[in-house]
Scaffold this motif. Structure first.
Motif, mmCIF file in Angstrom:
data_model
loop_
_atom_site.group_PDB
_atom_site.id
_atom_site.type_symbol
_atom_site.label_atom_id
_atom_site.label_comp_id
_atom_site.label_asym_id
_atom_site.label_seq_id
_atom_site.Cartn_x
_atom_site.Cartn_y
_atom_site.Cartn_z
ATOM 1 N N THR A 1 -31.799 -1.818 -10.615
ATOM 2 C CA THR A 1 -31.582 -1.972 -9.267
ATOM 3 C C THR A 1 -31.249 -3.252 -8.720
ATOM 4 O OG1 THR A 1 -33.676 -2.561 -8.605
ATOM 5 C CG2 THR A 1 -33.216 -0.220 -8.556
ATOM 6 N N THR A 2 -30.576 -3.565 -7.707
ATOM 7 C CA THR A 2 -29.836 -4.733 -7.190
ATOM 8 C C THR A 2 -30.409 -4.780 -5.540
ATOM 9 O OG1 THR A 2 -27.588 -4.103 -6.653
ATOM 10 C CG2 THR A 2 -28.123 -5.079 -8.835
ATOM 11 N N ALA A 3 -30.509 -5.973 -4.977
ATOM 12 C CA ALA A 3 -31.140 -5.999 -3.685
ATOM 13 C C ALA A 3 -30.455 -5.114 -2.903
ATOM 14 C CB ALA A 3 -31.614 -7.455 -3.497
ATOM 15 N N ARG A 4 -28.997 -5.425 -2.949
ATOM 16 C CA ARG A 4 -28.113 -5.079 -1.950
ATOM 17 C C ARG A 4 -27.375 -3.627 -2.063
ATOM 18 N NH1 ARG A 4 -24.867 -10.581 -0.292
ATOM 19 N NH2 ARG A 4 -26.698 -11.757 0.253
ATOM 20 N N SER A 5 -27.782 -3.099 -3.425
ATOM 21 C CA SER A 5 -27.006 -1.854 -3.654
ATOM 22 C C SER A 5 -27.917 -0.638 -3.563
ATOM 23 C CB SER A 5 -26.452 -1.894 -4.962
ATOM 24 O OG SER A 5 -25.879 -0.596 -5.437
ATOM 25 N N TYR A 6 -27.512 0.561 -2.864
ATOM 26 C CA TYR A 6 -28.080 1.728 -3.089
ATOM 27 C C TYR A 6 -27.883 2.613 -4.021
ATOM 28 C CZ TYR A 6 -30.166 0.626 1.674
ATOM 29 O OH TYR A 6 -30.809 -0.063 2.581
ATOM 30 N N LYS B 1 -36.655 5.655 -2.613
ATOM 31 C CA LYS B 1 -36.735 4.242 -2.064
ATOM 32 C C LYS B 1 -37.902 3.924 -1.490
ATOM 33 C CE LYS B 1 -34.200 0.597 0.030
ATOM 34 N NZ LYS B 1 -34.313 -0.353 -0.822
#
Length: 290
Positions: free
Chosen positions: A30-35, A10
């Motif tokens: 990817t999404t902004a809030r998910s790891y 990341k």
């Protein structure tokens, strides 16, 4: 179903890594809030992890494999299986350097001039070992960011990573030594590497990622040429190895297929045309598996 837990770095390497996987044949979303990015391979579970922490999680078995810099592996002295060097970085797809730098106006010209001084860096462990190897005792402080702005008021020198040196120059800093070179490494947990299924999956990933790197800056070129003009065409072509030559349905004509550096094609195509080539097609490459 068996599943490989894979760490994606990341931060600064994130987009370059996702693009490399895309060229290797994998779509990572990817999404902004998910790891936990989605990947179009049910045998892989991805997790976004800071490069600085990746080696520790791989060593501990939280992840089976991951991509991180050699610098961060050495920083935490992680015991992991290094599968491969993958020479890419966020800008240049090359190596980066951790350098010892001081203000342009500084009287310091070598590491030995920093005896008893203050050095700011994120790479604390490596810097301390570097100083010890040179017999220098200095205070090494962890930098939480904006390291280039700290000399001369907050530190006498810094150890900072650079690809192009532009940020150092912009902050009027002068490099006096290279502490280490680093590049991305594909690493595996040692127990995972001993697992036959996981080792095969990791090895397959390595093969595809290496193939994607090999194809960077390369294009394929196809053309047709008469027998009589073949020698003239081959003189123009700088091939990856040797061009592939095959017969066409017309016995007087041959097909030639080769791989070229992308930055040479614009000058080569006109020369090929002059040498008698016809039907010239340039096409992009995603992978070259050697």
């Amino acid at each position: 179903m068996n599943q490989l837990k894979l760490g994606i770095p990341k931060g600064s390497l994130e987009q370059a890594t996702i693009e490399l996987f895309r060229r290797a044949g994998f779509t990572i979303t990817t999404t902004a809030r998910s790891y936990f990015p989605a990947i179009d391979d049910p045998e892989i579970q991805c997790m976004l992890v800071r490069a600085q922490e990746m080696a520790r999680y791989v060593e501990d078995g939280v992840l089976d494999a991951g991509l991180t810099g050699r610098d961060w592996i050495e920083e935490c002295e992680a015991r992991v299986q290094v599968v491969a060097d993958l020479i890419y970085a966020k800008q240049s797809f090359g190596k980066v350097r951790w350098v010892l730098a001081v203000p342009e106006s500084s009287p310091f010209h070598s590491v030995r001039d920093l005896e008893g001084k203050i050095i700011a860096t994120e790479l604390v462990g490596v810097t301390r070992r570097y100083l010890a190897a040179h017999g220098v005792t200095a205070k090494v402080e962890f930098s939480w960011g904006a390291t280039e702005a700290k000399p001369p008021e907050l530190a006498d020198a810094i150890v900072e990573v650079t690809e192009t040196g532009s940020s150092l120059r912009a902050n009027k800093l002068r490099v006096i030594d290279t502490v280490m070179e680093s590049n991305t490494q594909f690493i595996a947990n040692r127990e995972a590497w001993c697992d036959p299924w996981k080792q095969r999956k990791i090895s397959d990933l390595h093969l595809l990622l290496e193939g994607a790197l090999n194809a960077l800056g390369k294009v394929g070129l196809m053309l047709n040429v008469r027998h009589d003009n073949l020698a003239a065409v081959l003189e123009v072509l700088p091939a990856l190895k040797k061009p592939t030559i095959s017969h066409l349905s017309d016995p007087d004509w041959l097909a030639v297929n080769t791989v070229l550096d992308e930055n040479t094609v614009r000058s080569i195509i006109p020369r090929l045309k002059q040498a008698g080539a016809q039907g010239i097609v340039e096409y992009p490459l995603n992978k070259i598996v050697m």
